[in-house]
Design a protein around this motif. Structure first.
Motif, PDB file in Angstrom:
ATOM      1  N   MET A   1     -64.653   7.305 -13.469  1.00 38.15           N
ATOM      2  CA  MET A   1     -65.312   8.605 -13.498  1.00 38.15           C
ATOM      3  C   MET A   1     -64.980   9.351 -14.795  1.00 38.15           C
ATOM      4  N   THR A   2     -63.695   9.339 -15.157  1.00 41.02           N
ATOM      5  CA  THR A   2     -63.270  10.015 -16.381  1.00 41.02           C
ATOM      6  C   THR A   2     -63.909   9.379 -17.608  1.00 41.02           C
ATOM      7  N   ALA A   3     -64.042   8.046 -17.573  1.00 40.81           N
ATOM      8  CA  ALA A   3     -64.647   7.356 -18.714  1.00 40.81           C
ATOM      9  C   ALA A   3     -66.100   7.746 -18.883  1.00 40.81           C
ATOM     10  N   LEU A   4     -66.831   7.845 -17.794  1.00 41.39           N
ATOM     11  CA  LEU A   4     -68.242   8.237 -17.867  1.00 41.39           C
ATOM     12  C   LEU A   4     -68.384   9.668 -18.372  1.00 41.39           C
ATOM     13  N   ARG A   5     -67.532  10.567 -17.886  1.00 43.58           N
ATOM     14  CA  ARG A   5     -67.601  11.967 -18.305  1.00 43.58           C
ATOM     15  C   ARG A   5     -67.200  12.124 -19.764  1.00 43.58           C
ATOM     16  N   GLY A   6     -66.268  11.292 -20.226  1.00 44.08           N
ATOM     17  CA  GLY A   6     -65.818  11.410 -21.608  1.00 44.08           C
ATOM     18  C   GLY A   6     -66.817  10.850 -22.604  1.00 44.08           C
ATOM     19  N   GLN A  31     -66.902  10.327  -4.485  1.00 39.19           N
ATOM     20  CA  GLN A  31     -67.103   9.526  -3.274  1.00 39.19           C
ATOM     21  C   GLN A  31     -68.202   8.488  -3.476  1.00 39.19           C
ATOM     22  N   GLU A  32     -69.293   8.896  -4.141  1.00 41.19           N
ATOM     23  CA  GLU A  32     -70.385   7.957  -4.396  1.00 41.19           C
ATOM     24  C   GLU A  32     -69.933   6.845  -5.340  1.00 41.19           C
ATOM     25  N   ALA A  33     -69.147   7.205  -6.347  1.00 40.65           N
ATOM     26  CA  ALA A  33     -68.635   6.194  -7.270  1.00 40.65           C
ATOM     27  C   ALA A  33     -67.708   5.229  -6.552  1.00 40.65           C
ATOM     28  N   ALA A  34     -66.886   5.739  -5.647  1.00 37.52           N
ATOM     29  CA  ALA A  34     -65.955   4.877  -4.900  1.00 37.52           C
ATOM     30  C   ALA A  34     -66.710   3.922  -3.998  1.00 37.52           C
ATOM     31  N   ARG A  35     -67.785   4.376  -3.387  1.00 37.94           N
ATOM     32  CA  ARG A  35     -68.564   3.493  -2.506  1.00 37.94           C
ATOM     33  C   ARG A  35     -69.187   2.346  -3.295  1.00 37.94           C
ATOM     34  N   ASN A  36     -69.596   2.611  -4.521  1.00 37.43           N
ATOM     35  CA  ASN A  36     -70.197   1.563  -5.349  1.00 37.43           C
ATOM     36  C   ASN A  36     -69.175   0.580  -5.899  1.00 37.43           C
ATOM     37  N   PHE A  45     -62.341  -4.212 -12.500  1.00 37.04           N
ATOM     38  CA  PHE A  45     -62.510  -2.804 -12.894  1.00 37.04           C
ATOM     39  C   PHE A  45     -62.075  -2.596 -14.344  1.00 37.04           C
ATOM     40  N   GLU A  46     -60.973  -3.219 -14.731  1.00 37.97           N
ATOM     41  CA  GLU A  46     -60.508  -3.098 -16.111  1.00 37.97           C
ATOM     42  C   GLU A  46     -61.523  -3.713 -17.074  1.00 37.97           C
ATOM     43  N   ARG A  47     -62.139  -4.791 -16.677  1.00 36.50           N
ATOM     44  CA  ARG A  47     -63.155  -5.404 -17.532  1.00 36.50           C
ATOM     45  C   ARG A  47     -64.361  -4.478 -17.671  1.00 36.50           C
ATOM     46  N   GLY A  48     -64.738  -3.831 -16.565  1.00 36.35           N
ATOM     47  CA  GLY A  48     -65.849  -2.889 -16.638  1.00 36.35           C
ATOM     48  C   GLY A  48     -65.567  -1.733 -17.574  1.00 36.35           C
ATOM     49  N   LEU A  49     -64.339  -1.211 -17.521  1.00 32.55           N
ATOM     50  CA  LEU A  49     -63.973  -0.129 -18.428  1.00 32.55           C
ATOM     51  C   LEU A  49     -64.023  -0.592 -19.878  1.00 32.55           C
ATOM     52  N   ALA A  50     -63.532  -1.810 -20.137  1.00 31.91           N
ATOM     53  CA  ALA A  50     -63.544  -2.334 -21.501  1.00 31.91           C
ATOM     54  C   ALA A  50     -64.967  -2.457 -22.021  1.00 31.91           C
ATOM     55  N   LEU A  51     -65.856  -2.947 -21.190  1.00 28.69           N
ATOM     56  CA  LEU A  51     -67.257  -3.071 -21.600  1.00 28.69           C
ATOM     57  C   LEU A  51     -67.899  -1.703 -21.792  1.00 28.69           C
ATOM     58  N   LEU A  52     -67.502  -0.741 -20.951  1.00 27.98           N
ATOM     59  CA  LEU A  52     -68.059   0.606 -21.067  1.00 27.98           C
ATOM     60  C   LEU A  52     -67.644   1.253 -22.381  1.00 27.98           C
ATOM     61  N   ASP A  65     -74.937   0.086 -12.193  1.00 29.36           N
ATOM     62  CA  ASP A  65     -74.815  -0.646 -13.460  1.00 29.36           C
ATOM     63  C   ASP A  65     -73.346  -0.855 -13.824  1.00 29.36           C
ATOM     64  N   PHE A  66     -72.535   0.168 -13.566  1.00 30.11           N
ATOM     65  CA  PHE A  66     -71.112   0.027 -13.877  1.00 30.11           C
ATOM     66  C   PHE A  66     -70.464  -1.028 -12.979  1.00 30.11           C
ATOM     67  N   ARG A  67     -70.901  -1.103 -11.743  1.00 29.02           N
ATOM     68  CA  ARG A  67     -70.385  -2.144 -10.850  1.00 29.02           C
ATOM     69  C   ARG A  67     -70.735  -3.525 -11.398  1.00 29.02           C
ATOM     70  N   ALA A  68     -71.976  -3.679 -11.880  1.00 29.89           N
ATOM     71  CA  ALA A  68     -72.395  -4.962 -12.451  1.00 29.89           C
ATOM     72  C   ALA A  68     -71.572  -5.299 -13.689  1.00 29.89           C
ATOM     73  N   MET A  69     -71.205  -4.275 -14.461  1.00 29.19           N
ATOM     74  CA  MET A  69     -70.360  -4.510 -15.637  1.00 29.19           C
ATOM     75  C   MET A  69     -68.964  -4.975 -15.220  1.00 29.19           C
ATOM     76  N   CYS A  70     -68.480  -4.454 -14.108  1.00 25.92           N
ATOM     77  CA  CYS A  70     -67.159  -4.870 -13.623  1.00 25.92           C
ATOM     78  C   CYS A  70     -67.191  -6.305 -13.126  1.00 25.92           C
ATOM     79  N   ILE A  71     -68.188  -6.621 -12.366  1.00 26.68           N
ATOM     80  CA  ILE A  71     -68.263  -7.962 -11.773  1.00 26.68           C
ATOM     81  C   ILE A  71     -68.587  -8.989 -12.835  1.00 26.68           C
ATOM     82  N   GLY A  72     -69.481  -8.647 -13.759  1.00 22.01           N
ATOM     83  CA  GLY A  72     -69.818  -9.548 -14.853  1.00 22.01           C
ATOM     84  C   GLY A  72     -70.379 -10.862 -14.361  1.00 22.01           C
ATOM     85  N   GLU A  73     -69.920 -11.963 -14.941  1.00 19.25           N
ATOM     86  CA  GLU A  73     -70.409 -13.290 -14.607  1.00 19.25           C
ATOM     87  C   GLU A  73     -69.742 -13.879 -13.377  1.00 19.25           C
ATOM     88  N   ASP A  74     -68.821 -13.108 -12.762  1.00 19.61           N
ATOM     89  CA  ASP A  74     -68.186 -13.629 -11.561  1.00 19.61           C
ATOM     90  C   ASP A  74     -69.213 -13.844 -10.458  1.00 19.61           C
TER      91      ASP A  74
END
Length: 250
Positions: A1-6, A31-36, A45-52, A65-74
């Motif tokens: 959340m902080t990364a998106l706001r920043g 809450q919506e971000a946590a559900r996703n 999650f760390e990989r998603g932040l790095a890509l972000l 989209d951020f969830r997809a970035m976290c999951i990546g090719e897994d």
């Protein structure tokens, strides 16, 4: 959340304003971000932040989209899984890939994609491709969500081993002309009814019962009195005329 706001401050505040008539409380956003992010591992999650942080995209990604970035090719997303499933249906004979350790592994389709494909094959066979795709996407997204919550990893579907046969056994070895003629003559003899040894049917003989059946009733002509007495014992009424003829009392 902080990364998106920043990184996307202006877009974030526009989408989720803090005040005004369209104010969106930050607690609901979190809450919506946590559900996703349910099922996303800390490493993902760390990989998603790095890509972000390294992304050059000027538009803020959605939570999906951020969830997809976290999951990546897994994990394949639903659209990619559908494309791979369609390609898999065109493969006549899947070929395994040789791994660095020398082992062979099939990598044409994942287990979840194959499972979802099997359930929509009835629509594909009927030519209902749009319905098949919609149902496939719905099933696949439900399956992948459940698998991620349970912490499972994406697996490749492995083809079942086909039956093998001995190459020497399938080779036809022709026989000589003399042996073929011999088998032909034997076959003709079997077809000829006259030369066939037919087993005689079993003969049945009638069995004579040595014991004759004796009548329990006296003959009315040989023993009229006995006949009348038997009738009287059994309660049978005899015509008076017959009684007089037999010499009995009328």
């Amino acid at each position: 959340m902080t990364a998106l706001r920043g990184k996307y401050a202006s877009q974030f505040n526009k989408n989720f304003p803090n005040d005004g008539k369209n104010a969106f409380p930050i607690e609901l956003v979190e809450q919506e971000a946590a559900r996703n992010l349910v099922g996303v591992t800390p490493m993902q999650f760390e990989r998603g932040l790095a890509l972000l942080y390294t992304s050059t995209n000027k538009f803020m990604p959605s939570f999906a989209d951020f969830r997809a970035m976290c999951i990546g090719e897994d994990w394949w997303n639903a659209q990619k899984a559908w494309i791979k499933a369609c390609e898999y249906t065109k493969i006549v004979k899947p070929k395994p890939v040789e791994l660095p350790d020398g082992a062979l592994q099939y990598r044409d389709i994942t287990t979840l994609a194959k499972f979802a494909l099997d359930q929509v094959m009835i629509f594909i066979n009927d030519g209902e491709m749009y319905r098949a795709k919609d149902e496939f996407v719905r099933l696949y997204e439900a399956y992948i969500m459940e698998a991620q919550i349970k912490g499972r990893k994406q697996e490749w579907y492995q083809e079942k081993p086909s039956l093998t046969w001995n190459e020497e056994e399938k080779k036809h070895v022709p026989v000589s002309n003399e042996e073929a003629q011999k088998h032909l003559e034997e076959f003709k003899k079997k077809l000829n009814v006259k030369n066939r040894n037919v087993a005689q049917p079993q003969k049945l003989k009638a069995t004579v019962n040595p014991k004759s059946v004796e009548s329990t009733w006296p003959d009315p002509f040989d023993n009229p009195q006995g006949y009348l007495q038997t009738c009287a014992v059994d309660g049978i009424d005899v015509d008076p005329k017959i009684q007089r003829q037999f010499g009995g009392a009328a």
